[in-house]
Design a protein around this motif. Structure first.
Motif, PDB file in Angstrom:
ATOM      1  N   GLY A  14       0.827  -1.196   0.000  1.00 44.74           N
ATOM      2  CA  GLY A  14       0.000   0.000   0.000  1.00 44.74           C
ATOM      3  C   GLY A  14       0.863   1.248   0.000  1.00 44.74           C
ATOM      4  O   GLY A  14       1.880   1.313   0.689  1.00 44.74           O
ATOM      5  N   THR A  15       0.453   2.238  -0.781  1.00 45.60           N
ATOM      6  CA  THR A  15       1.213   3.482  -0.848  1.00 45.60           C
ATOM      7  C   THR A  15       0.269   4.647  -1.134  1.00 45.60           C
ATOM      8  O   THR A  15      -0.924   4.443  -1.379  1.00 45.60           O
ATOM      9  CB  THR A  15       2.316   3.401  -1.919  1.00 45.60           C
ATOM     10  OG1 THR A  15       3.234   4.479  -1.756  1.00 45.60           O
ATOM     11  CG2 THR A  15       1.734   3.466  -3.324  1.00 45.60           C
ATOM     12  N   GLU A  16       0.800   5.855  -1.091  1.00 42.43           N
ATOM     13  CA  GLU A  16       0.054   7.062  -1.477  1.00 42.43           C
ATOM     14  C   GLU A  16       0.872   7.721  -2.570  1.00 42.43           C
ATOM     15  O   GLU A  16       1.896   8.346  -2.313  1.00 42.43           O
ATOM     16  CB  GLU A  16      -0.110   7.992  -0.271  1.00 42.43           C
ATOM     17  CG  GLU A  16      -1.064   9.148  -0.518  1.00 42.43           C
ATOM     18  CD  GLU A  16      -0.418  10.309  -1.263  1.00 42.43           C
ATOM     19  OE1 GLU A  16      -0.873  10.624  -2.385  1.00 42.43           O
ATOM     20  OE2 GLU A  16       0.542  10.889  -0.742  1.00 42.43           O
ATOM     21  N   ALA A  17       0.430   7.554  -3.803  1.00 42.53           N
ATOM     22  CA  ALA A  17       1.269   7.862  -4.961  1.00 42.53           C
ATOM     23  C   ALA A  17       1.227   9.333  -5.364  1.00 42.53           C
ATOM     24  O   ALA A  17       1.094   9.668  -6.538  1.00 42.53           O
ATOM     25  CB  ALA A  17       0.882   6.976  -6.135  1.00 42.53           C
ATOM     26  N   GLY A  18       1.403  10.218  -4.365  1.00 36.76           N
ATOM     27  CA  GLY A  18       1.553  11.633  -4.655  1.00 36.76           C
ATOM     28  C   GLY A  18       2.711  12.202  -3.865  1.00 36.76           C
ATOM     29  O   GLY A  18       2.716  13.372  -3.486  1.00 36.76           O
ATOM     30  N   ALA A  41       6.220  12.140  -4.642  1.00 31.29           N
ATOM     31  CA  ALA A  41       7.445  12.060  -5.437  1.00 31.29           C
ATOM     32  C   ALA A  41       8.589  12.766  -4.695  1.00 31.29           C
ATOM     33  O   ALA A  41       8.356  13.754  -3.994  1.00 31.29           O
ATOM     34  CB  ALA A  41       7.218  12.725  -6.793  1.00 31.29           C
ATOM     35  N   PRO A  42       9.823  12.260  -4.790  1.00 26.25           N
ATOM     36  CA  PRO A  42      10.259  11.194  -5.687  1.00 26.25           C
ATOM     37  C   PRO A  42      10.108   9.778  -5.132  1.00 26.25           C
ATOM     38  O   PRO A  42      10.633   8.823  -5.713  1.00 26.25           O
ATOM     39  CB  PRO A  42      11.742  11.517  -5.875  1.00 26.25           C
ATOM     40  CG  PRO A  42      12.153  12.094  -4.562  1.00 26.25           C
ATOM     41  CD  PRO A  42      10.967  12.891  -4.091  1.00 26.25           C
ATOM     42  N   TYR A  43       9.393   9.609  -4.017  1.00 26.75           N
ATOM     43  CA  TYR A  43       9.275   8.275  -3.423  1.00 26.75           C
ATOM     44  C   TYR A  43       8.217   7.418  -4.108  1.00 26.75           C
ATOM     45  O   TYR A  43       8.409   6.205  -4.289  1.00 26.75           O
ATOM     46  CB  TYR A  43       9.015   8.386  -1.920  1.00 26.75           C
ATOM     47  CG  TYR A  43      10.224   8.900  -1.190  1.00 26.75           C
ATOM     48  CD1 TYR A  43      11.258   8.046  -0.842  1.00 26.75           C
ATOM     49  CD2 TYR A  43      10.365  10.254  -0.907  1.00 26.75           C
ATOM     50  CE1 TYR A  43      12.394   8.518  -0.202  1.00 26.75           C
ATOM     51  CE2 TYR A  43      11.499  10.741  -0.272  1.00 26.75           C
ATOM     52  CZ  TYR A  43      12.513   9.863   0.076  1.00 26.75           C
ATOM     53  OH  TYR A  43      13.651  10.350   0.690  1.00 26.75           O
ATOM     54  N   GLU A  44       7.078   8.009  -4.454  1.00 24.93           N
ATOM     55  CA  GLU A  44       6.070   7.282  -5.228  1.00 24.93           C
ATOM     56  C   GLU A  44       5.217   8.280  -6.000  1.00 24.93           C
ATOM     57  O   GLU A  44       4.889   9.347  -5.488  1.00 24.93           O
ATOM     58  CB  GLU A  44       5.164   6.393  -4.366  1.00 24.93           C
ATOM     59  CG  GLU A  44       4.756   6.990  -3.049  1.00 24.93           C
ATOM     60  CD  GLU A  44       5.701   6.616  -1.937  1.00 24.93           C
ATOM     61  OE1 GLU A  44       6.145   5.456  -1.904  1.00 24.93           O
ATOM     62  OE2 GLU A  44       6.003   7.467  -1.102  1.00 24.93           O
ATOM     63  N   LEU A  45       4.885   7.898  -7.231  1.00 26.92           N
ATOM     64  CA  LEU A  45       4.103   8.781  -8.087  1.00 26.92           C
ATOM     65  C   LEU A  45       3.337   7.937  -9.094  1.00 26.92           C
ATOM     66  O   LEU A  45       3.882   7.010  -9.691  1.00 26.92           O
ATOM     67  CB  LEU A  45       5.017   9.760  -8.827  1.00 26.92           C
ATOM     68  CG  LEU A  45       4.317  10.798  -9.701  1.00 26.92           C
ATOM     69  CD1 LEU A  45       3.527  11.787  -8.844  1.00 26.92           C
ATOM     70  CD2 LEU A  45       5.326  11.548 -10.567  1.00 26.92           C
ATOM     71  N   LYS A  46       2.062   8.242  -9.264  1.00 26.89           N
ATOM     72  CA  LYS A  46       1.250   7.553 -10.264  1.00 26.89           C
ATOM     73  C   LYS A  46       1.475   8.208 -11.617  1.00 26.89           C
ATOM     74  O   LYS A  46       1.359   9.422 -11.760  1.00 26.89           O
ATOM     75  CB  LYS A  46      -0.234   7.629  -9.888  1.00 26.89           C
ATOM     76  CG  LYS A  46      -1.113   6.686 -10.688  1.00 26.89           C
ATOM     77  CD  LYS A  46      -2.532   6.677 -10.119  1.00 26.89           C
ATOM     78  CE  LYS A  46      -3.356   5.570 -10.739  1.00 26.89           C
ATOM     79  NZ  LYS A  46      -3.552   5.723 -12.185  1.00 26.89           N
ATOM     80  N   VAL A  47       1.821   7.420 -12.602  1.00 29.67           N
ATOM     81  CA  VAL A  47       2.039   7.892 -13.968  1.00 29.67           C
ATOM     82  C   VAL A  47       1.161   7.058 -14.883  1.00 29.67           C
ATOM     83  O   VAL A  47       1.396   5.863 -15.074  1.00 29.67           O
ATOM     84  CB  VAL A  47       3.523   7.771 -14.384  1.00 29.67           C
ATOM     85  CG1 VAL A  47       3.698   8.207 -15.838  1.00 29.67           C
ATOM     86  CG2 VAL A  47       4.411   8.594 -13.466  1.00 29.67           C
ATOM     87  N   GLY A  48       0.121   7.680 -15.437  1.00 30.89           N
ATOM     88  CA  GLY A  48      -0.830   6.915 -16.228  1.00 30.89           C
ATOM     89  C   GLY A  48      -1.513   5.899 -15.336  1.00 30.89           C
ATOM     90  O   GLY A  48      -2.051   6.231 -14.282  1.00 30.89           O
TER      91      GLY A  48
END
Length: 271
Positions: free
Chosen positions: A177-181, A183-190
């Protein structure tokens, strides 16, 4: 005399109004104790902001699900500073004009992965894999890759499809589980995900002969997700705190000395 006093009163009121509309520039973080602040909900940044504001937090603190919304509020003048992690703050500075980080850090902390309380077997497996990717230089390469791209304001060269999620692995799945907002640790791309945490978890999953599966959710929902077995672990730049240790177990640290900082508008900050 009465006219003179009335004129003085008008001037005082006008001066007060001007001062309210044109406050003195920020120089030290101690000034933030009386300012409107923003933070991401459920983060250490929120707790620090609450401590700064004390009994005024109900009136002066606004929390957001996503950092991007807090940055929008800052640029619109709705808040005067965002209390947040340093590396995501640097990423915003690289991609959004007119922002600055105040020099004085508000705290230092360590990041680790979170697990359901008592899941000692998985913690041990992940710690072993984490130690291996530290020892062979894999983790250092992941950090360097993202620092060089995100902090330069360009992450277009990093694509989700280029990250090896070890699909179809014989050992099953590692659900993270993550929170993809963040960055640079996690980011949703498409429809996919990139980031330091994502690639680190992918490398760990491969060591465990598992396929990495990422589930994206709000940050403040992560602890409940891992405690109810919705995910195997959570990884989202999560700060290790004594309070959180009461409700979850942690891996070994993979980031030491991360900082909480105040992100402000550059023209509102005087060094």
């Amino acid at each position: 005399m009465k006219k003179f006093l009335a004129l003085v009163l008008v001037l005082i009121l006008a001066s007060s109004a001007f001062a309210a509309e044109n406050p003195a520039k920020l120089k030290t973080t101690s000034q933030l104790k009386t300012e409107k602040l923003a933070a991401q909900r459920g983060t250490v940044g929120q707790y620090i902001a609450e401590d700064l504001l004390g009994d005024k937090k109900g009136d002066l603190l606004t929390t957001y699900e996503k950092y991007v919304d807090a940055v929008s509020a800052l640029l619109q003048g709705k808040v005067r500073a965002i209390i947040m992690d340093e590396m995501p703050a640097k990423r915003f500075i690289a991609s959004v004009e007119g922002l600055a980080i105040m020099d004085e850090a508000l705290s230092e902390e360590n990041y680790a992965m979170g697990f359901k309380k008592g899941n000692a077997e998985l913690v041990a497996q992940v710690n072993k894999a984490l130690a291996e990717i530290k020892a062979d230089g894999t983790l250092d390469k992941i950090f360097a890759k993202y620092y060089e791209t995100f902090l330069a304001g360009d992450s277009s060269s990093i694509k989700p499809e280029d990250i090896d999620f070890n699909k179809g692995a014989k050992g099953g799945k590692l659900v993270v589980g993550t929170e993809a907002g963040f960055a640079p640790y996690e980011l949703k791309v498409g429809s996919g995900f990139i980031g330091i945490d994502v690639e680190m978890c992918a490398a760990i999953a491969k060591k465990l002969d598992k396929e990495l599966v990422i589930i994206n959710m709000n940050f403040d929902a992560l602890p409940m997700a891992v405690s109810t077995n919705k995910v195997d672990l959570i990884c989202a730049g999560i700060t290790v705190t004594e309070e959180r240790k009461e409700n979850m177990d942690f891996s070994d640290n993979y980031v030491v000395g991360a900082k909480q900082v105040a992100l402000v508008k550059a023209d509102d900050y005087e060094k």
